[in-house]
Write a protein that holds these residues in place. Structure first.
Motif, PDB file in Angstrom:
ATOM      1  N   ARG A   8      78.481 -82.753 130.982  1.00 57.55           N
ATOM      2  CA  ARG A   8      79.124 -83.637 131.951  1.00 57.55           C
ATOM      3  C   ARG A   8      80.121 -82.911 132.849  1.00 57.55           C
ATOM      4  O   ARG A   8      80.579 -83.447 133.848  1.00 57.55           O
ATOM      5  CB  ARG A   8      79.821 -84.788 131.229  1.00 57.55           C
ATOM      6  N   ARG A   9      80.430 -81.679 132.503  1.00 57.35           N
ATOM      7  CA  ARG A   9      81.313 -80.876 133.362  1.00 57.35           C
ATOM      8  C   ARG A   9      80.544 -80.278 134.544  1.00 57.35           C
ATOM      9  O   ARG A   9      81.153 -79.741 135.485  1.00 57.35           O
ATOM     10  CB  ARG A   9      81.954 -79.743 132.556  1.00 57.35           C
ATOM     11  N   LEU A  10      79.194 -80.350 134.473  1.00 58.80           N
ATOM     12  CA  LEU A  10      78.367 -79.763 135.524  1.00 58.80           C
ATOM     13  C   LEU A  10      78.001 -80.805 136.565  1.00 58.80           C
ATOM     14  O   LEU A  10      77.639 -81.928 136.218  1.00 58.80           O
ATOM     15  CB  LEU A  10      77.069 -79.187 134.920  1.00 58.80           C
ATOM     16  N   PRO A  11      78.064 -80.429 137.855  1.00 54.00           N
ATOM     17  CA  PRO A  11      77.551 -81.342 138.883  1.00 54.00           C
ATOM     18  C   PRO A  11      76.038 -81.526 138.696  1.00 54.00           C
ATOM     19  O   PRO A  11      75.317 -80.556 138.420  1.00 54.00           O
ATOM     20  CB  PRO A  11      77.869 -80.623 140.200  1.00 54.00           C
ATOM     21  N   GLY A  12      75.575 -82.729 138.824  1.00 53.16           N
ATOM     22  CA  GLY A  12      74.137 -82.968 138.667  1.00 53.16           C
ATOM     23  C   GLY A  12      73.649 -82.677 137.263  1.00 53.16           C
ATOM     24  O   GLY A  12      72.534 -82.197 137.063  1.00 53.16           O
ATOM     25  N   TRP A  13      74.498 -82.995 136.268  1.00 54.52           N
ATOM     26  CA  TRP A  13      74.163 -82.665 134.877  1.00 54.52           C
ATOM     27  C   TRP A  13      72.844 -83.282 134.418  1.00 54.52           C
ATOM     28  O   TRP A  13      72.122 -82.693 133.607  1.00 54.52           O
ATOM     29  CB  TRP A  13      75.297 -83.116 133.951  1.00 54.52           C
TER      30      TRP A  13
ATOM     31  N   SER B 162      62.335 -81.060 129.622  1.00 54.54           N
ATOM     32  CA  SER B 162      60.918 -80.868 129.955  1.00 54.54           C
ATOM     33  C   SER B 162      60.356 -79.604 129.324  1.00 54.54           C
ATOM     34  O   SER B 162      59.144 -79.486 129.115  1.00 54.54           O
ATOM     35  CB  SER B 162      60.741 -80.814 131.475  1.00 54.54           C
ATOM     36  N   LEU B 163      61.230 -78.659 129.002  1.00 54.01           N
ATOM     37  CA  LEU B 163      60.805 -77.417 128.348  1.00 54.01           C
ATOM     38  C   LEU B 163      60.794 -77.541 126.826  1.00 54.01           C
ATOM     39  O   LEU B 163      60.447 -76.598 126.118  1.00 54.01           O
ATOM     40  CB  LEU B 163      61.724 -76.263 128.761  1.00 54.01           C
ATOM     41  N   GLY B 164      61.180 -78.703 126.330  1.00 54.49           N
ATOM     42  CA  GLY B 164      61.198 -78.925 124.893  1.00 54.49           C
ATOM     43  C   GLY B 164      62.386 -78.304 124.194  1.00 54.49           C
ATOM     44  O   GLY B 164      62.411 -78.214 122.955  1.00 54.49           O
ATOM     45  N   ALA B 165      63.388 -77.889 124.961  1.00 58.64           N
ATOM     46  CA  ALA B 165      64.518 -77.169 124.381  1.00 58.64           C
ATOM     47  C   ALA B 165      65.595 -78.092 123.820  1.00 58.64           C
ATOM     48  O   ALA B 165      66.563 -77.613 123.221  1.00 58.64           O
ATOM     49  CB  ALA B 165      65.123 -76.239 125.430  1.00 58.64           C
ATOM     50  N   THR B 166      65.475 -79.391 124.033  1.00 54.70           N
ATOM     51  CA  THR B 166      66.494 -80.303 123.511  1.00 54.70           C
ATOM     52  C   THR B 166      66.164 -80.798 122.104  1.00 54.70           C
ATOM     53  O   THR B 166      67.031 -81.343 121.430  1.00 54.70           O
ATOM     54  CB  THR B 166      66.640 -81.522 124.441  1.00 54.70           C
ATOM     55  N   ALA B 167      64.940 -80.628 121.688  1.00 58.30           N
ATOM     56  CA  ALA B 167      64.550 -81.087 120.348  1.00 58.30           C
ATOM     57  C   ALA B 167      65.045 -80.099 119.294  1.00 58.30           C
ATOM     58  O   ALA B 167      65.006 -78.886 119.503  1.00 58.30           O
ATOM     59  CB  ALA B 167      63.028 -81.212 120.257  1.00 58.30           C
ATOM     60  N   PRO B 168      65.534 -80.594 118.163  1.00 56.75           N
ATOM     61  CA  PRO B 168      66.014 -79.684 117.118  1.00 56.75           C
ATOM     62  C   PRO B 168      64.856 -78.879 116.524  1.00 56.75           C
ATOM     63  O   PRO B 168      63.735 -79.361 116.411  1.00 56.75           O
ATOM     64  CB  PRO B 168      66.622 -80.621 116.074  1.00 56.75           C
TER      65      PRO B 168
ATOM     66  N   GLY C 295      78.873 -83.151 121.446  1.00 53.79           N
ATOM     67  CA  GLY C 295      79.389 -81.870 121.927  1.00 53.79           C
ATOM     68  C   GLY C 295      78.603 -81.343 123.114  1.00 53.79           C
ATOM     69  O   GLY C 295      79.178 -80.800 124.076  1.00 53.79           O
ATOM     70  N   SER C 296      77.288 -81.509 123.046  1.00 51.96           N
ATOM     71  CA  SER C 296      76.449 -81.033 124.149  1.00 51.96           C
ATOM     72  C   SER C 296      76.705 -81.838 125.419  1.00 51.96           C
ATOM     73  O   SER C 296      76.759 -81.282 126.535  1.00 51.96           O
ATOM     74  CB  SER C 296      74.970 -81.124 123.759  1.00 51.96           C
ATOM     75  N   MET C 297      76.880 -83.147 125.272  1.00 44.91           N
ATOM     76  CA  MET C 297      77.135 -83.983 126.435  1.00 44.91           C
ATOM     77  C   MET C 297      78.505 -83.709 127.053  1.00 44.91           C
ATOM     78  O   MET C 297      78.678 -83.754 128.280  1.00 44.91           O
ATOM     79  CB  MET C 297      77.015 -85.456 126.065  1.00 44.91           C
TER      80      MET C 297
ATOM     81  N   GLY D 290      66.549 -76.901 110.938  1.00 44.46           N
ATOM     82  CA  GLY D 290      66.776 -78.244 111.452  1.00 44.46           C
ATOM     83  C   GLY D 290      67.995 -78.901 110.828  1.00 44.46           C
ATOM     84  O   GLY D 290      68.783 -78.269 110.119  1.00 44.46           O
ATOM     85  N   PHE D 291      68.140 -80.193 111.082  1.00 40.70           N
ATOM     86  CA  PHE D 291      69.281 -80.959 110.583  1.00 40.70           C
ATOM     87  C   PHE D 291      68.855 -81.824 109.408  1.00 40.70           C
ATOM     88  O   PHE D 291      67.815 -82.473 109.443  1.00 40.70           O
ATOM     89  CB  PHE D 291      69.850 -81.852 111.687  1.00 40.70           C
ATOM     90  N   ASN D 292      69.694 -81.844 108.389  1.00 40.95           N
ATOM     91  CA  ASN D 292      69.385 -82.648 107.214  1.00 40.95           C
ATOM     92  C   ASN D 292      70.197 -83.925 107.141  1.00 40.95           C
ATOM     93  O   ASN D 292      70.000 -84.734 106.239  1.00 40.95           O
ATOM     94  CB  ASN D 292      69.611 -81.822 105.942  1.00 40.95           C
ATOM     95  N   ASP D 293      71.150 -84.103 108.048  1.00 39.52           N
ATOM     96  CA  ASP D 293      71.921 -85.341 108.023  1.00 39.52           C
ATOM     97  C   ASP D 293      72.218 -85.799 109.443  1.00 39.52           C
ATOM     98  O   ASP D 293      72.352 -84.994 110.370  1.00 39.52           O
ATOM     99  CB  ASP D 293      73.205 -85.160 107.219  1.00 39.52           C
ATOM    100  N   LEU D 294      72.310 -87.092 109.596  1.00 45.50           N
ATOM    101  CA  LEU D 294      72.517 -87.689 110.917  1.00 45.50           C
ATOM    102  C   LEU D 294      73.857 -87.325 111.552  1.00 45.50           C
ATOM    103  O   LEU D 294      73.914 -87.049 112.749  1.00 45.50           O
ATOM    104  CB  LEU D 294      72.373 -89.201 110.814  1.00 45.50           C
ATOM    105  N   PRO D 295      74.975 -87.314 110.806  1.00 48.44           N
ATOM    106  CA  PRO D 295      76.246 -86.984 111.452  1.00 48.44           C
ATOM    107  C   PRO D 295      76.242 -85.626 112.161  1.00 48.44           C
ATOM    108  O   PRO D 295      76.839 -85.491 113.232  1.00 48.44           O
ATOM    109  CB  PRO D 295      77.243 -87.006 110.286  1.00 48.44           C
ATOM    110  N   ALA D 296      75.574 -84.630 111.561  1.00 48.34           N
ATOM    111  CA  ALA D 296      75.526 -83.314 112.199  1.00 48.34           C
ATOM    112  C   ALA D 296      74.778 -83.378 113.528  1.00 48.34           C
ATOM    113  O   ALA D 296      75.174 -82.741 114.513  1.00 48.34           O
ATOM    114  CB  ALA D 296      74.859 -82.312 111.264  1.00 48.34           C
ATOM    115  N   LEU D 297      73.702 -84.172 113.565  1.00 46.59           N
ATOM    116  CA  LEU D 297      72.954 -84.319 114.810  1.00 46.59           C
ATOM    117  C   LEU D 297      73.778 -85.076 115.853  1.00 46.59           C
ATOM    118  O   LEU D 297      73.800 -84.721 117.032  1.00 46.59           O
ATOM    119  CB  LEU D 297      71.639 -85.054 114.544  1.00 46.59           C
TER     120      LEU D 297
END
Length: 386
Positions: A249-254, A263-269, A243-245, A230-237
């Motif tokens: 945002r380059r994808l249509p219908g992002w 919904s699959l829980g894949a965005t949580a660290p 970076g992920s956004m 996981g992440f130990n500091d806020l700046p890294a998160l």
């Protein structure tokens, strides 16, 4: 009958009248009774809890100025049964029981109330409805582990941990060791255990820990595999979020893609599931401060004193705190059968046995973590030292 009474922090073998079963109750000849960490604390500090328990509607907890027979982790043999008890509890059957009993117009905590004498005695009363026959000829010394192992089972179930998660167990006393045993039985792939005591770290390995850490030398958080640390500091998160956004945002219908992944829980660290099994003031705030962002902390260690923490720290890190206590009747029953079926191995916890005249010595011995974890009382034994 002979029993060990605790009064004003003094343990003494006394003679008491043999208990009699009321309707729906059993009297058991005690075969084994474990000494619990809460018993050790209650001997000298019971009054610290009485006010709190009074607030939740239970005024009959142990008090220093009232004699009590402790012992809530017991296995016994049916000696007598009251009216209305089923035929499965014939005299001679070996059983374990949920430590709750009806007495004096209420329901009381067996071994933790002067109104419900416990298993530090030759005989103890149990409710038939809350009693379970020991299967498969399980040794009474292992069957008596049902209660502490059920505490750990409840904690592990409440954590909702999966086999793919990393578990971190902080504190390898009897509670932590029981949690490790249950995590192992559940099939959790990586178990990190931390304790200052070399003896307890060795027991943690026997119970199933994959990685053991001396926190005086290294951080147990650093022992977690990098991908699940996981992440130990806020700046890294925050950097990951930006970076992920940028990529999304380059994808249509992002937003639809984001929603599906979320919904699959894949965005949580990724982060370990932390079991706090020490239970001393200051420990909880320390864990919150050291844990990775969005960590889940399951509080299993029973802190009997006042404590404080920094809510802002927990909020900023979005810490998920889950407090656990006790177990359900089904969890108690299932734990017994896991022990009897060989699916759960708690044998490493039992490090000694004494008779009633050795209980005071056993309490002293349990103060040394290098020698003992769980000492069993055998009322038929003449042993005065574990």
């Amino acid at each position: 009958m002979k029993a060990v009474s605790c009064l004003n922090s003094t343990l003494e073998v006394v003679d008491l009248p043999d208990p009699q079963p009321a309707e729906g109750q059993l009297v058991l000849d005690v075969l084994r009774c474990g000494i619990c960490g809460s018993d050790l604390h209650a001997k000298d500090h019971a009054d610290e809890l009485t006010e709190m328990l009074d607030e939740v509607g239970y005024p009959d907890f142990i008090r220093s100025d009232t004699p009590v027979v402790m012992g809530h982790e017991f296995c016994g043999r049916v000696a007598e049964r009251g009216r209305g008890v089923g035929k499965e509890f014939t005299p001679g059957k070996t059983v374990v029981s949920f430590p709750l009993v009806r007495a004096r117009g209420g329901v009381h905590l067996t071994g933790l109330s002067p109104l419900a004498p416990g298993g530090y005695a030759e005989r103890v009363v149990a409710e038939a409805a809350m009693t379970f026959v020991v299967p498969n000829g399980l040794d009474p010394g292992i069957a008596a582990l049902t209660e502490p192992m059920a505490v750990a089972y409840h904690a592990v179930r409440r954590s909702k941990i999966t086999r793919k998660d990393v578990a971190m167990v902080l504190g390898c006393g009897p509670v932590g060791l029981a949690v490790i045993c249950q995590l192992k039985a559940r099939g959790v792939g990586t178990i990190v255990a931390s304790d200052f005591s070399p003896g307890r770290r060795a027991l943690a390995v026997r119970c199933g820990a994959d990685i053991v850490v001396d926190p005086a030398v290294a951080s147990p958080y650093d022992a977690v595999p990098a991908k699940q640390r996981g992440f130990n500091d806020l700046p890294a998160l925050y950097e990951l979020g930006i970076g992920s956004m940028e990529k999304l945002r380059r994808l249509p219908g992002w937003s639809h893609v984001y929603r599906a992944v979320d919904s699959l829980g894949a965005t949580a660290p990724k982060r370990p599931v932390i079991f706090e099994c020490v239970g001393v003031p200051g420990m909880l705030d320390g864990v919150i401060g050291a844990a990775p962002l969005a960590a889940q902390i399951v509080v299993v260690g029973f802190c009997m004193g006042d404590d404080k923490l920094r809510p802002a720290m927990a909020m900023v890190k979005e810490i998920d705190l889950r407090f656990v206590f006790g177990y359900t009747p089904l969890e108690f029953r299932d734990t017994l059968h896991m022990l009897a079926d060989g699916k759960l191995d708690g044998s490493a916890l039992v490090t000694g046995t004494v008779g009633l005249h050795g209980v005071a010595t056993a309490f002293q011995a349990l103060g040394d973590p290098e020698k003992h974890a769980k000492i069993m009382i055998d009322p038929a034994s003449a042993a005065t030292a574990p």
